[in-house]
Design a protein around this motif. Structure first.
Motif, PDB file in Angstrom:
ATOM      1  N   VAL A  90       0.810  -1.100   0.135  1.00  0.00           N
ATOM      2  CA  VAL A  90      -0.089  -0.074  -0.050  1.00  0.00           C
ATOM      3  C   VAL A  90       0.682   1.262  -0.057  1.00  0.00           C
ATOM      4  N   PHE A  91       0.773   1.916  -1.107  1.00  0.00           N
ATOM      5  CA  PHE A  91       1.411   3.468  -0.837  1.00  0.00           C
ATOM      6  C   PHE A  91       0.911   4.501  -1.536  1.00  0.00           C
ATOM      7  N   PHE A  92       1.304   5.847  -0.893  1.00  0.00           N
ATOM      8  CA  PHE A  92       0.528   6.925  -1.134  1.00  0.00           C
ATOM      9  C   PHE A  92       1.306   7.692  -2.459  1.00  0.00           C
ATOM     10  N   THR A  93       0.425   8.364  -3.543  1.00  0.00           N
ATOM     11  CA  THR A  93       1.054   8.844  -4.559  1.00  0.00           C
ATOM     12  C   THR A  93       0.415  10.196  -4.556  1.00  0.00           C
ATOM     13  N   LYS A  94       1.324  11.271  -4.650  1.00  0.00           N
ATOM     14  CA  LYS A  94       0.906  12.768  -4.792  1.00  0.00           C
ATOM     15  C   LYS A  94       0.984  13.177  -6.342  1.00  0.00           C
ATOM     16  N   ASN A  95       2.083  12.946  -6.683  1.00  0.00           N
ATOM     17  CA  ASN A  95       2.540  13.285  -8.084  1.00  0.00           C
ATOM     18  C   ASN A  95       1.843  12.556  -9.025  1.00  0.00           C
ATOM     19  N   VAL A  96       1.832  13.032 -10.370  1.00  0.00           N
ATOM     20  CA  VAL A  96       1.242  12.445 -11.468  1.00  0.00           C
ATOM     21  C   VAL A  96       1.770  11.152 -11.514  1.00  0.00           C
ATOM     22  N   PRO A  97       1.091  10.015 -11.718  1.00  0.00           N
ATOM     23  CA  PRO A  97       1.881   8.868 -11.891  1.00  0.00           C
ATOM     24  C   PRO A  97       2.159   8.441 -13.282  1.00  0.00           C
ATOM     25  N   PRO A  98       3.412   7.728 -13.276  1.00  0.00           N
ATOM     26  CA  PRO A  98       4.097   7.488 -14.749  1.00  0.00           C
ATOM     27  C   PRO A  98       2.978   6.702 -15.495  1.00  0.00           C
ATOM     28  N   GLY A  99       2.923   7.003 -16.927  1.00  0.00           N
ATOM     29  CA  GLY A  99       1.915   6.413 -17.833  1.00  0.00           C
ATOM     30  C   GLY A  99       0.664   6.982 -17.804  1.00  0.00           C
ATOM     31  N   THR A 100       0.687   8.074 -16.987  1.00  0.00           N
ATOM     32  CA  THR A 100      -1.043   8.672 -17.031  1.00  0.00           C
ATOM     33  C   THR A 100      -1.267   9.440 -18.343  1.00  0.00           C
ATOM     34  N   ASP A 128      -2.167  11.467 -21.722  1.00  0.00           N
ATOM     35  CA  ASP A 128      -2.009  12.891 -21.890  1.00  0.00           C
ATOM     36  C   ASP A 128      -3.517  13.468 -21.958  1.00  0.00           C
ATOM     37  N   TRP A 129      -4.603  13.034 -21.761  1.00  0.00           N
ATOM     38  CA  TRP A 129      -6.120  13.457 -21.928  1.00  0.00           C
ATOM     39  C   TRP A 129      -6.317  13.444 -20.477  1.00  0.00           C
ATOM     40  N   VAL A 130      -5.689  13.075 -19.317  1.00  0.00           N
ATOM     41  CA  VAL A 130      -6.146  13.154 -17.891  1.00  0.00           C
ATOM     42  C   VAL A 130      -5.836  14.497 -17.651  1.00  0.00           C
ATOM     43  N   THR A 131      -6.470  15.390 -16.769  1.00  0.00           N
ATOM     44  CA  THR A 131      -6.259  16.529 -16.485  1.00  0.00           C
ATOM     45  C   THR A 131      -5.118  16.741 -15.218  1.00  0.00           C
ATOM     46  N   THR A 132      -4.332  17.580 -15.374  1.00  0.00           N
ATOM     47  CA  THR A 132      -3.362  17.945 -14.314  1.00  0.00           C
ATOM     48  C   THR A 132      -3.078  19.250 -14.049  1.00  0.00           C
ATOM     49  N   ALA A 133      -2.726  19.406 -12.931  1.00  0.00           N
ATOM     50  CA  ALA A 133      -2.388  20.812 -12.474  1.00  0.00           C
ATOM     51  C   ALA A 133      -1.259  20.845 -11.588  1.00  0.00           C
ATOM     52  N   GLU A 134      -0.576  22.431 -11.803  1.00  0.00           N
ATOM     53  CA  GLU A 134       0.670  22.509 -10.890  1.00  0.00           C
ATOM     54  C   GLU A 134       0.029  23.094  -9.525  1.00  0.00           C
ATOM     55  N   VAL A 135       0.465  22.373  -8.462  1.00  0.00           N
ATOM     56  CA  VAL A 135       0.063  22.761  -7.043  1.00  0.00           C
ATOM     57  C   VAL A 135       1.319  23.030  -5.993  1.00  0.00           C
ATOM     58  N   PRO A 136       1.098  24.264  -5.456  1.00  0.00           N
ATOM     59  CA  PRO A 136       2.167  24.803  -4.445  1.00  0.00           C
ATOM     60  C   PRO A 136       2.399  23.607  -3.532  1.00  0.00           C
ATOM     61  N   ARG A 137       3.618  23.441  -3.161  1.00  0.00           N
ATOM     62  CA  ARG A 137       3.878  22.924  -1.922  1.00  0.00           C
ATOM     63  C   ARG A 137       5.019  23.640  -1.285  1.00  0.00           C
ATOM     64  N   PRO A 194       6.720  23.479  -6.037  1.00  0.00           N
ATOM     65  CA  PRO A 194       5.455  23.308  -6.920  1.00  0.00           C
ATOM     66  C   PRO A 194       5.440  21.610  -7.222  1.00  0.00           C
ATOM     67  N   ALA A 195       4.366  20.993  -7.530  1.00  0.00           N
ATOM     68  CA  ALA A 195       4.113  19.579  -7.771  1.00  0.00           C
ATOM     69  C   ALA A 195       3.087  19.466  -8.752  1.00  0.00           C
ATOM     70  N   ARG A 196       3.119  18.664  -9.801  1.00  0.00           N
ATOM     71  CA  ARG A 196       2.125  18.476 -10.598  1.00  0.00           C
ATOM     72  C   ARG A 196       0.952  17.398  -9.992  1.00  0.00           C
ATOM     73  N   MET A 197      -0.056  17.270 -10.034  1.00  0.00           N
ATOM     74  CA  MET A 197      -1.126  16.565  -9.544  1.00  0.00           C
ATOM     75  C   MET A 197      -2.283  16.123 -10.459  1.00  0.00           C
ATOM     76  N   VAL A 198      -2.790  15.028 -10.464  1.00  0.00           N
ATOM     77  CA  VAL A 198      -4.006  14.631 -11.005  1.00  0.00           C
ATOM     78  C   VAL A 198      -5.334  15.353 -10.572  1.00  0.00           C
ATOM     79  N   LEU A 199      -6.201  15.765 -11.639  1.00  0.00           N
ATOM     80  CA  LEU A 199      -7.469  16.062 -11.294  1.00  0.00           C
ATOM     81  C   LEU A 199      -8.543  15.067 -11.952  1.00  0.00           C
ATOM     82  N   VAL A 200      -9.214  14.716 -11.274  1.00  0.00           N
ATOM     83  CA  VAL A 200     -10.136  13.515 -11.685  1.00  0.00           C
ATOM     84  C   VAL A 200     -11.652  14.320 -12.239  1.00  0.00           C
ATOM     85  N   GLN A 201     -11.486  14.778 -13.729  1.00  0.00           N
ATOM     86  CA  GLN A 201     -12.780  15.910 -13.928  1.00  0.00           C
ATOM     87  C   GLN A 201     -13.850  15.094 -14.455  1.00  0.00           C
TER      88      GLN A 201
END
Length: 293
Positions: free
Chosen positions: A65-75, A77-86, A90-97
């Motif tokens: 069991v593992f936690f993933t915050k960044n966009v997973p490899p192989g995502t 290109d039609w999955v929406t992502t966004a840059e998020v401040p940390r 900054p990091a890029r994360m997934v948006l499930v739209q």
């Protein structure tokens, strides 16, 4: 051969559909995907525009069991992502739209966890959350007592609270708020957690100290911090059985006398949605958001 299916014009490779992920009930990966597809209309509004962290359990809850915050490899290109401040940069994360991205993410076998803010206003909270976590021998029945106290306390400040199971042992209280930073909401939530402990000192704890937890309900106010996330409404959990973080009515909370009364699994959700609709729908209406006092 990995089956390819089309979801709203997007091609998806859905793998290992017969794999048993929840051994206690024999619930398979195919059934996980079916659960999200059937209940997408309820879960998607609570995911939309919120950067998603994934708790992944590809071999079931007894495997890795593992936690993933960044966009997973192989995502795709039609999955929406966004840059998020940390704080570390900054990091890029997934948006499930939409439904295709929901099914893509579900195929990774995930719990969905979201922030209390939307991507256009990072760190500006639109929700307040209290995670009520019982320390054995306390149970969700004890969490119900605390939830009812917090509901009345929030009502005193003009804030309407809603409730869902955590999908594990406890409850989550949520309310819509406006015009507040995550820091302000965290401070207010901590204040109420402290008040709850003063009102019910034998039952409530506002500190995370493990040694103090047995027999008490920990009111975790810290999940309101901008960097923190909470299990999204309707997400499946990585538990021995396919439990769901399920919205419940206040009547169910008031009448709860045994933990089994507030334990819901994937097959329970569609009938509940048919009977009740989305009990957390008011959280999505900006007109219901209340200012902090």
């Amino acid at each position: 051969m990995t089956p390819i299916t089309e979801v709203e014009g997007r091609r998806l490779a859905l793998s290992n559909l017969e794999k048993v992920l929840y051994p206690v009930t024999g619930f398979t990966k195919g059934e996980v995907l079916h659960y999200y597809a059937v209940n997408a209309a309820a879960i998607l509004p609570h995911l939309r525009d919120r950067p998603v962290s994934f708790l992944r359990y590809p071999d079931g809850p007894d495997g890795q069991v593992f936690f993933t915050k960044n966009v997973p490899p192989g995502t795709p290109d039609w999955v929406t992502t966004a840059e998020v401040p940390r704080s570390e940069g900054p990091a890029r994360m997934v948006l499930v739209q939409d439904l295709p991205s929901l099914m893509w993410a579900a195929n990774l076998v995930t719990e969905f966890h979201t922030h209390q803010w939307v991507v256009r206003d990072p760190g500006v909270a639109d929700r307040i959350v209290f995670d009520l976590d019982p320390g054995a021998p306390a149970t969700v029945v004890d969490c119900c007592r605390v939830a009812l106290w917090l509901r009345e306390r929030l009502a005193d400040d003009g804030i309407d609270a809603f409730v869902k199971t955590s999908g594990s042992k406890g409850l989550h209280l949520l309310a819509a708020v406006r015009s507040a930073s995550s820091e302000q909401v965290s401070e207010y939530a901590k204040q109420l957690a402290v008040e709850a402990e003063r009102a019910m000192p034998r039952l409530v704890l506002h500190r995370m100290t493990r040694s103090l937890r047995p027999g008490k309900v920990f009111v975790d106010w810290s999940q309101n911090a901008a960097r923190k996330t909470t299990a999204t409404p309707y997400t499946l959990r990585a538990r021995p059985e396919p439990t769901v973080s399920a919205p419940v009515t206040w009547s169910e909370v008031e009448e709860c006398t045994a933990p089994a009364q507030l334990a819901f699994q994937a097959p329970d959700i569609a009938p509940r949605l048919q009977d009740h609709g989305d009990l957390l729908a008011p959280l999505l209406d900006p007109d219901t958001a209340a200012p902090l006092p």
